[in-house]
Write an enzyme that holds these catalytic residues in place. Structure first.
Site, PDB file in Angstrom:
ATOM      1  N   GLY A 114     112.778  43.401  78.237  1.00 34.19           N
ATOM      2  CA  GLY A 114     113.157  41.903  77.467  1.00 34.19           C
ATOM      3  C   GLY A 114     112.317  40.972  77.573  1.00 34.19           C
ATOM      4  O   GLY A 114     112.692  39.836  76.969  1.00 34.19           O
ATOM      5  N   GLU A 162     114.770  36.025 109.227  1.00 34.74           N
ATOM      6  CA  GLU A 162     114.079  35.247 107.910  1.00 34.74           C
ATOM      7  C   GLU A 162     113.430  33.750 108.006  1.00 34.74           C
ATOM      8  O   GLU A 162     112.291  33.643 107.367  1.00 34.74           O
ATOM      9  CB  GLU A 162     115.626  34.543 107.689  1.00 34.74           C
ATOM     10  CG  GLU A 162     116.252  35.992 106.644  1.00 34.74           C
ATOM     11  CD  GLU A 162     115.515  36.632 106.278  1.00 34.74           C
ATOM     12  OE1 GLU A 162     114.668  36.256 105.412  1.00 34.74           O
ATOM     13  OE2 GLU A 162     116.152  37.835 105.335  1.00 34.74           O
TER      14      GLU A 162
END
EC number: 3.4.24.-
Length: 638
Positions: A198, A418
C-alpha cells in the site's frame, strides 16, 4: 466483426457435420435378418413372409410371424418364382436399382475423420484464446500499455519524493540519453522497489509508464509459472525478445518475489520450475547478450526472500525503499485524493494528516473514499470533519456491530475493562495520548481503547515499553479490582504484553539481568527459502533465565498498573459508568471525568435486545414439559 462471422460459420459447419455424422452412423440400427435364399423360400412356403421387395438380385421384406425385416441375395427373379410368391400370398414389389455415387461413398468414409480433425482445431483455438496458434504456452503474457490507457503521472504521486526523484532520472535518461552518456555514464539496467503493502510501488510504476514516452510492458511475477515444465523460462525469453524489438522500453514485473525467491532451500526441493524460470531471468538481465535500452523495474514487499544473485548490481542497479509517508507525505497524499471530493470549509487536511500516523497511501485513499461514502449516505452536499472522524474509526477499529446482543453483565464488564486501559493511558507518561474509548463492538473486539501518537516515531524507548505493558494489562487489573474476577477478554492484551517483554529481553537488550545481548535468531519460513536446520544459540539454563526475566517484567508492570488504578478507583468507576451510559468517550470526556465533572452531552439511543417471539416461548415450554416426564439418567457402570 470478422471474428464474429468466422465463429458463427465455424459453429454452423460443426452442427452440419454433427447431423450428417449422426445420420450416417444411425443408418441400419434396426434389426435386419440375413437368411439364405433357400431359407427364404421355405418361409414363403410356410406362408410366413408378408412382403418382398425385389431390387436386382436383392430380396428384402418383412416376416409375418415376427414382423422382423430381412435382406438376402439370390438369382434374378423369373416367372416361376413370381408365381410361387403370389400363390403364397406374398405382396411383391419391384424397386429400381440405383448406382451409388463415388463422392457419396468417399464422403461417408472420410466424414468421421474430417469431423474429429475440425473439432480438435476448434478446441485448440478456444483453449488458446482464439490466437490461431497451435501452442502459445511459452509466449509472454506481458501487456503493452498505451499512453492513453489510465494515464498516471508523477503529479499523481505524493509522499515518496525521494523515490520519485530516482525514477524521474530513469525517465530523463530515456528522453535524453546523451546528457548522461557524454560523461561515460550508462543507464541503470534494473530498479527494485521495496516497501510495505500500500505504499505506492505499483502507482510509481504506472507514473513511469505515463511519463516515459517509450513502450511499457507490464507483467506479474506469477504469470511466469505454469504447470508445464519449461514454460516459465520460455516466457522470460519471449518477454526480453519483445523488449529488444521495442528498445528503448521499460519492463515492469509486479510481485517479483513469486518467481525470484531463494534457490536450493526450503521444503520444496532443490530444483523446480520456479528455479528454472529464475535462472533464465538472471541470464536475460545480465548474461552474455546485452540488453541495451531495456530497463527492468520490479516491485516486492518481501525483499528478504529474494535470491541474492537477483539483487546484485548489474541486474538491479538501484534498490528504492518506498516507506510509509510522514506527516508531510500524508498531507500530500490527502491533497491528491481529495481533488475531486467537495470538502466542507472546516476540514483541515493537515489536522487529518497528523491524526493518521502509520497509514500508507492506500489506507489514506480508502479513508477519503469511506468519508465520501458516509457523506453521500446522509445526503450531504460536502464531506465534513465528522465524516472523516467516522471513517477513521471504521478504518482503524473496524465497523460498528450495534446489532450484537450483550447482557448487562457483559456490557458492564467490557466498560470496566476499557476504562482500565483508558485510565492508565492518561496516567502513564510513556503511553500515546488517548484518542477515544468505546464499548460498541467493532470488528472482533467487544470494546476498543484507541491511542494516537502526536508525531511519527522512529525508535522505541524502555520507559515507553514498560508503560505500554502496564496499559495493556489495565483491562485485566480493572476487572480484578471491580469484580474480583477474571475474564477471557484480556487474552490479546496478555499476548501483546508478553511479546513486548520478550522482545525487550531477547532483541533489544533492555534487561538489566541479561545484559545488552540478543538471544535466538529468526528461523524464517522454511517454505520461503530459509534455512531449515536452525537452532537456539543459548543454553537451557539461559532459556530459563530469559523466561524468568520476561515474567518479572510483565508482573512488575502489572503491579505498577494495579497500584495506579487502586489509587484512582473512584475515577475508574466514573469512567466505566460513563461508558455504560454513553458507550463512546473521547479524550476530552475522560479529562472531565478525571477532574470530577459530569458529562452533559446527549445520550445515544439505547440498544434494546429483541424479546423472544411467542412461537419460541411455546417451543421452549414444550421442550421443558417433555423433559419433566423423562426419568433421570443413571451413570453407567464401569
Amino acid at each position: 466483426m470478422r471474428s464474429t462471422y468466422k465463429t458463427i460459420g465455424l459453429w454452423v459447419i460443426l452442427i452440419v457435420l454433427f447431423v450428417a455424422f449422426y445420420n450416417f452412423f444411425s443408418q441400419g440400427n434396426d434389426q435386419v435378418q440375413e437368411p439364405s435364399f433357400t431359407q427364404l423360400l421355405t418361409k414363403v412356403e410356410e406362408k410366413k413372409v408378408q412382403e418382398v421387395a425385389v431390387k436386382g438380385n436383392t430380396y428384402s421384406g418383412k416376416f409375418t410371424d415376427t414382423s422382423e425385416k430381412f435382406r438376402t441375395t439370390g438369382p434374378a427373379p423369373d416367372a416361376a418364382m413370381l408365381n410361387q410368391l403370389r400363390s403364397n400370398g406374398v405382396d411383391v414389389k419391384y424397386e429400381r436399382e440405383e448406382q451409388n455415387s463415388l463422392w457419396l461413398t468417399i464422403l461417408g468414409q472420410w466424414m468421421p475423420v474430417v469431423f474429429l480433425f475440425l473439432f480438435f482445431i476448434f478446441f485448440m483455438r478456444q483453449l488458446q484464446g482464439g490466437s490461431g496458434k497451435a501452442m502459445t504456452f511459452g509466449k509472454s503474457k506481458a501487456k503493452l500499455l498505451s499512453e492513453s490507457h489510465n494515464k498516471v503521472t508523477f503529479a499523481d504521486v505524493a509522499g515518496a519524493d525521494e523515490c520519485k526523484e530516482e525514477l524521474e532520472e530513469i525517465v530523463a535518461f530515456l528522453k535524453d540519453p546523451k546528457k548522461f552518456t557524454k560523461l561515460g555514464g550508462r543507464i541503470p539496467k534494473g530498479v527494485l522497489m521495496m516497501g510495505s503493502p500500500g505504499t505506492g510501488k505499483t502507482l510509481l510504476a504506472r507514473a513511469v509508464a505515463g511519463e516515459a514516452g517509450v513502450p511499457f510492458f507490464s507483467i506479474s511475477g506469477s504469470d511466469f509459472v505454469e504447470m508445464f515444465v519449461g514454460v516459465g523460462a520460455s516466457r522470460v525469453r519471449d518477454l526480453f525478445e519483445q523488449g529488444k524489438k521495442n528498445a528503448p522500453c521499460i519492463i515492469f514485473i509486479d510481485e517479483i518475489d513469486a518467481v525470484g525467491r531463494h534457490r536450493g532451500a526450503g521444503l520444496g526441493g532443490g530444483h523446480d520450475e520456479r528455479e528454472q524460470t529464475l535462472n533464465q531471468l538472471l541470464v536475460e538481465m545480465d548474461g552474455f547478450e546485452s540488453n541495451d535500452g531495456v530497463i527492468l523495474i520490479a516491485a516486492t514487499n518481501r525483499p528478504d526472500v529474494l535470491d541474492p544473485a537477483l539483487q546484485r548490481p548489474g541486474r538491479f542497479d538501484r534498490r528504492i525503499v518506498v516507506p510509509r509517508p510522514d506527516v508531510k507525505g500524508r498531507l500530500g497524499v490527502l491533497k491528491v485524493h481529495t481533488r475531486r471530493v467537495p470538502l466542507a470549509p472546516e476540514v483541515d487536511l493537515e489536522v487529518i494528516a497528523r491524526g493518521t500516523p502509520g497509514m500508507t497511501g492506500a489506507d489514506l485513499e480508502n479513508l477519503v473514499n469511506e468519508s465520501a461514502l458516509m457523506a453521500a449516505r446522509q445526503n450531504k452536499e460536502r464531506v465534513d470533519l465528522s465524516d472523516f472522524e467516522a471513517a477513521k474509526d471504521k478504518v482503524f477499529m473496524g465497523p460498528e456491530r450495534r446489532s450484537m446482543i450483550m447482557t448487562e453483565k457483559e456490557k458492564k464488564n467490557t466498560a470496566v475493562h476499557e476504562a482500565g486501559h483508558a485510565l492508565l493511558a492518561k496516567l502513564l507518561p510513556g503511553c500515546d495520548p488517548l484518542h477515544k474509548v468505546t464499548i460498541i463492538p467493532r470488528g472482533q473486539a467487544l470494546g476498543v481503547t484507541w491511542s494516537l501518537p502526536t508525531e511519527d516515531k522512529v525508535n522505541g524507548y524502555k520507559k515507553q515499553m514498560l508503560d505500554q505493558i502496564s496499559m495493556a494489562m489495565g483491562g485485566r487489573i480493572a476487572e480484578e479490582l471491580m469484580f474480583n474476577e477474571m475474564s477471557s477478554g484480556a487474552a490479546n492484551d496478555i499476548e501483546r504484553a508478553t511479546e513486548t517483554a520478550r522482545a525487550m529481553v531477547c532483541r533489544w537488550g533492555m534487561s538489566e539481568k541479561m545484559g545488552p545481548l540478543a538471544f535466538g535468531k529468526s528461523d524464517g519460513e522454511v517454505f520461503l527459502g530459509r534455512d531449515f536446520n536452525s537452532s537456539k544459540d543459548y543454553s537451557e539454563d539461559t532459556a530459563r533465565q530469559i523466561d524468568a526475566e520476561v515474567r518479572n517484567i510483565v508482573v512488575g508492570c502489572y503491579e505498577r498498573g494495579k497500584n495506579l488504578l487502586t489509587e484512582n478507583i473512584e475515577a475508574l468507576r466514573r469512567v466505566s459508568d460513563a461508558l455504560v451510559e454513553y458507550e463512546t468517550l473521547d479524550a476530552e470526556d475522560v479529562n472531565i471525568l478525571l477532574q470530577g465533572g459530569q458529562l452533559t452531552r446527549e445520550r445515544p439511543p439505547p440498544r434494546v435486545n429483541a424479546p423472544p417471539k411467542a412461537t419460541e416461548k411455546k417451543d421452549k415450554r414444550k421442550i421443558l414439559d417433555a423433559l419433566e416426564g423423562l426419568p433421570a439418567m443413571e451413570p453407567k457402570k464401569a
